[in-house]
Design a protein around this motif. Structure first.
Motif, PDB file in Angstrom:
ATOM      1  N   TYR A  70      -6.224  -2.078   6.519  1.00 34.86           N
ATOM      2  CA  TYR A  70      -5.546  -3.135   5.614  1.00 34.86           C
ATOM      3  C   TYR A  70      -5.995  -2.553   3.778  1.00 34.86           C
ATOM      4  CZ  TYR A  70      -3.520  -6.958   7.969  1.00 34.86           C
ATOM      5  OH  TYR A  70      -2.952  -7.651   8.779  1.00 34.86           O
ATOM      6  N   MET A  71      -7.150  -2.188   3.662  1.00 38.71           N
ATOM      7  CA  MET A  71      -7.398  -1.564   2.372  1.00 38.71           C
ATOM      8  C   MET A  71      -6.790  -0.235   1.886  1.00 38.71           C
ATOM      9  SD  MET A  71     -11.307  -2.707   1.663  1.00 38.71           S
ATOM     10  CE  MET A  71     -11.971  -1.576   3.308  1.00 38.71           C
ATOM     11  N   LEU A  72      -6.632   0.411   3.020  1.00 34.85           N
ATOM     12  CA  LEU A  72      -5.915   1.923   2.596  1.00 34.85           C
ATOM     13  C   LEU A  72      -4.531   1.613   2.401  1.00 34.85           C
ATOM     14  CD1 LEU A  72      -5.912   4.918   2.781  1.00 34.85           C
ATOM     15  CD2 LEU A  72      -5.712   4.810   5.156  1.00 34.85           C
ATOM     16  N   LEU A  73      -4.078   0.762   3.188  1.00 32.54           N
ATOM     17  CA  LEU A  73      -2.444   0.357   2.842  1.00 32.54           C
ATOM     18  C   LEU A  73      -2.317  -0.540   1.432  1.00 32.54           C
ATOM     19  CD1 LEU A  73      -1.206  -0.353   6.611  1.00 32.54           C
ATOM     20  CD2 LEU A  73      -0.655   1.441   5.092  1.00 32.54           C
ATOM     21  N   ASN A  74      -3.351  -1.134   1.218  1.00 26.69           N
ATOM     22  CA  ASN A  74      -3.050  -1.774  -0.231  1.00 26.69           C
ATOM     23  C   ASN A  74      -3.110  -0.851  -1.303  1.00 26.69           C
ATOM     24  OD1 ASN A  74      -2.652  -4.641   0.052  1.00 26.69           O
ATOM     25  ND2 ASN A  74      -4.882  -4.789   0.880  1.00 26.69           N
ATOM     26  N   LEU A  75      -4.077   0.322  -1.106  1.00 30.32           N
ATOM     27  CA  LEU A  75      -4.063   1.488  -2.089  1.00 30.32           C
ATOM     28  C   LEU A  75      -2.682   2.272  -2.185  1.00 30.32           C
ATOM     29  CD1 LEU A  75      -7.846   2.900  -1.629  1.00 30.32           C
ATOM     30  CD2 LEU A  75      -6.751   1.557  -3.544  1.00 30.32           C
ATOM     31  N   LEU A  76      -2.134   2.523  -0.903  1.00 28.06           N
ATOM     32  CA  LEU A  76      -0.868   3.081  -0.995  1.00 28.06           C
ATOM     33  C   LEU A  76       0.088   2.309  -1.524  1.00 28.06           C
ATOM     34  CD1 LEU A  76      -1.149   4.837   2.738  1.00 28.06           C
ATOM     35  CD2 LEU A  76      -1.614   5.859   0.491  1.00 28.06           C
ATOM     36  N   ALA A  77      -0.021   0.787  -1.429  1.00 29.47           N
ATOM     37  CA  ALA A  77       0.990   0.094  -2.213  1.00 29.47           C
ATOM     38  C   ALA A  77       1.016   0.155  -3.446  1.00 29.47           C
ATOM     39  CB  ALA A  77       0.809  -1.590  -1.488  1.00 29.47           C
ATOM     40  N   ASP A  78      -0.333   0.048  -3.842  1.00 33.62           N
ATOM     41  CA  ASP A  78      -0.610   0.359  -5.337  1.00 33.62           C
ATOM     42  C   ASP A  78       0.069   1.579  -5.957  1.00 33.62           C
ATOM     43  OD1 ASP A  78      -1.604  -2.291  -5.489  1.00 33.62           O
ATOM     44  OD2 ASP A  78      -3.846  -1.418  -5.341  1.00 33.62           O
ATOM     45  N   ALA A  79      -0.070   2.610  -5.137  1.00 36.24           N
ATOM     46  CA  ALA A  79       0.524   3.703  -5.715  1.00 36.24           C
ATOM     47  C   ALA A  79       1.910   3.892  -5.666  1.00 36.24           C
ATOM     48  CB  ALA A  79       0.011   5.114  -4.771  1.00 36.24           C
ATOM     49  N   ALA A  80       2.295   3.163  -4.558  1.00 37.42           N
ATOM     50  CA  ALA A  80       4.008   3.335  -4.743  1.00 37.42           C
ATOM     51  C   ALA A  80       4.640   2.221  -5.885  1.00 37.42           C
ATOM     52  CB  ALA A  80       4.410   2.316  -3.324  1.00 37.42           C
ATOM     53  N   TYR A  81       3.753   1.265  -6.386  1.00 35.92           N
ATOM     54  CA  TYR A  81       4.072   0.586  -7.481  1.00 35.92           C
ATOM     55  C   TYR A  81       4.311   1.368  -8.495  1.00 35.92           C
ATOM     56  CZ  TYR A  81       2.498  -3.970  -4.880  1.00 35.92           C
ATOM     57  OH  TYR A  81       2.433  -4.727  -3.819  1.00 35.92           O
ATOM     58  N   ARG A  82       3.457   2.230  -8.728  1.00 34.36           N
ATOM     59  CA  ARG A  82       3.392   3.211 -10.000  1.00 34.36           C
ATOM     60  C   ARG A  82       4.493   4.255  -9.991  1.00 34.36           C
ATOM     61  NH1 ARG A  82      -2.239   2.289  -9.130  1.00 34.36           N
ATOM     62  NH2 ARG A  82      -3.115   1.381 -10.895  1.00 34.36           N
ATOM     63  N   ILE A  83       5.172   4.606  -8.977  1.00 31.02           N
ATOM     64  CA  ILE A  83       6.051   5.475  -8.726  1.00 31.02           C
ATOM     65  C   ILE A  83       7.388   4.771  -8.749  1.00 31.02           C
ATOM     66  CG2 ILE A  83       7.320   6.913  -6.855  1.00 31.02           C
ATOM     67  CD1 ILE A  83       4.818   7.634  -5.649  1.00 31.02           C
ATOM     68  N   LEU A  84       7.639   3.426  -8.139  1.00 23.27           N
ATOM     69  CA  LEU A  84       8.730   2.623  -8.369  1.00 23.27           C
ATOM     70  C   LEU A  84       8.956   1.958  -9.564  1.00 23.27           C
ATOM     71  CD1 LEU A  84       8.773   1.169  -4.666  1.00 23.27           C
ATOM     72  CD2 LEU A  84      10.151   2.899  -5.585  1.00 23.27           C
ATOM     73  N   ASP A  85       7.837   1.608 -10.427  1.00 19.74           N
ATOM     74  CA  ASP A  85       8.069   0.971 -11.546  1.00 19.74           C
ATOM     75  C   ASP A  85       6.733   1.370 -12.485  1.00 19.74           C
ATOM     76  OD1 ASP A  85       8.182  -0.670 -13.748  1.00 19.74           O
ATOM     77  OD2 ASP A  85       8.287  -2.669 -12.651  1.00 19.74           O
ATOM     78  N   PRO A  86       6.929   2.416 -13.265  1.00 19.65           N
ATOM     79  CA  PRO A  86       6.094   2.861 -14.058  1.00 19.65           C
ATOM     80  C   PRO A  86       5.348   2.088 -15.125  1.00 19.65           C
ATOM     81  CG  PRO A  86       8.005   4.560 -14.191  1.00 19.65           C
ATOM     82  CD  PRO A  86       8.427   3.438 -13.479  1.00 19.65           C
ATOM     83  N   ARG A  87       5.936   0.862 -15.574  1.00 22.05           N
ATOM     84  CA  ARG A  87       5.582  -0.191 -16.307  1.00 22.05           C
ATOM     85  C   ARG A  87       4.245  -0.692 -15.500  1.00 22.05           C
ATOM     86  NH1 ARG A  87      10.404  -3.788 -16.796  1.00 22.05           N
ATOM     87  NH2 ARG A  87      10.356  -3.434 -14.595  1.00 22.05           N
ATOM     88  N   VAL A  88       3.943  -0.806 -14.251  1.00 22.11           N
ATOM     89  CA  VAL A  88       2.918  -1.072 -13.841  1.00 22.11           C
ATOM     90  C   VAL A  88       1.697  -0.442 -14.108  1.00 22.11           C
ATOM     91  CG1 VAL A  88       1.743  -1.286 -11.408  1.00 22.11           C
ATOM     92  CG2 VAL A  88       4.397  -2.075 -11.627  1.00 22.11           C
TER      93      VAL A  88
END
Length: 352
Positions: free
Chosen positions: A334-352
């Motif tokens: 769960y923690m690893l996938l949350n980290l990957l989701a955070d990384a995906a946020y920055r790729i999809l929306d640089p404002r994050v």
């Protein structure tokens, strides 16, 4: 402090590299604290439940001297804080203890069982994503149409039927009545043990070994349990996608894009769907984590040798080292996938 020195310190703190290091340190600290809390809670729950691991190993009618000897060897005669400290030191060395049920190291058992769950969960997630997202988008675009009503009912049924009913019903229809599915297990009885283990993923190992018969038999056994999990997950993904898209399509930027004369496909997929992608990543990450934690009931119904079945059987046999080890693995996933989701946020929306 002089004004120039204070200004220089603020400039250093605002430097991009320093900001990245601060974020990295915060993330690592958060992961460490979360993991420690998970270990602490899981360990003490495993120790306070009314199950004696010594009697589980030796039996209820073991001689008292043997019980006391084994209790001392396992360190169970010491106070709980001391037991936790011993367990924590072993855990930092990668030692999760030994399983009572299999007599193997828990680390080795996890290495054996977890790839089966990853294989099953990944295939189910691919099916659910490929089907769920387009259905949710189309349902939102054609809101209140016959297609929308069908998708909503289809999703509601998939999300409402309990997994045991769904799994047993799938076996009854596709295996017992129609004969389309090969039955339970990861592979047919005649193919068990024929493929050397390289990655732990049976389909991949069969391809590496060049054994196409085992590969296609493994694929056939994979389809039914993956389909059951995919339907359940797809129902949730399509419902969330539809809700996000309805909200996005009502936005002013979509109305503006339509007023500019952009094509409907560009408006839907570039502007509306692009805006919900960040929120959808969270849904997909949590859904995938739920699949990788071990679809316990599905694995039990289909005799799938994954981490869910391992955790269930270990719990029924009071094998607490195995239970704690598998629980820690679930928390880490769960923690690893949350980290990957955070990384995906920055790729999809640089404002994050």
């Amino acid at each position: 402090m002089p004004t120039s020195a204070r200004r220089e310190g603020n400039d250093v703190a605002r430097h991009p590299i320093v900001q990245r290091l601060i974020r990295l340190g915060t993330t690592v600290s958060s992961l460490a604290i979360t993991m420690f809390g998970l270990v602490l809670v899981t360990f003490f729950i495993g120790r306070v439940i009314p199950i004696d691991p010594v009697l589980t190993i030796l039996g209820d009618h073991a001689r008292p001297e043997l019980v006391n000897k084994l209790r001392m060897e396992l360190g169970l005669d010491k106070p709980l804080p001391v037991q936790f400290w011993i367990y924590l030191k072993a855990l930092l060395q990668g030692d999760l203890g030994r399983s009572v049920m299999t007599t193997n190291r828990v680390v080795d058992d996890i290495r054996l069982y977890f790839p089966a769950t990853v294989e099953l969960g990944t295939v189910a997630m691919i099916f659910a994503t490929v089907a769920g997202i387009p259905l949710g988008v189309l349902s939102a675009v054609r809101r209140n149409s016959a297609l929308d009503q069908f998708v909503r009912v289809f999703s509601l049924v998939g999300h409402s039927i309990p997994i045991p009913v769904l799994g047993l019903g799938a076996l009854l229809v596709f295996y017992a009545w129609l004969g389309w599915a090969p039955g339970t297990g990861r592979v047919g009885v005649g193919y068990v043990g024929l493929t050397p283990t390289v990655t732990g993923f049976l389909t991949v190992d069969a391809l590496i070994a060049g054994d196409t018969e085992v590969f296609w038999d493994a694929v056939a056994h994979l389809m039914l349990p993956a389909g059951v999990l995919a339907y359940f997950s797809m129902a949730y993904i399509s419902r969330m996608t539809r809700a996000f898209m309805i909200d996005a399509l009502a936005g002013e930027y979509v109305i503006t894009a339509r007023a500019k004369g952009l094509s409907p496909a560009r408006v839907i997929w570039r502007h509306a769907f692009g805006n919900i992608a960040v929120r959808l990543v969270t849904v997909l990450a949590l859904t995938y984590a739920g699949l990788l934690e071990g679809a316990v009931v599905t694995e039990m119904i289909f005799s799938w040798p994954g981490i869910g079945q391992y955790l269930t059987v270990s719990l029924l046999n009071a094998d607490m080292n195995a239970v704690i080890g598998a629980t820690l693995l679930v928390g880490f996933v769960y923690m690893l996938l949350n980290l990957l989701a955070d990384a995906a946020y920055r790729i999809l929306d640089p404002r994050v």
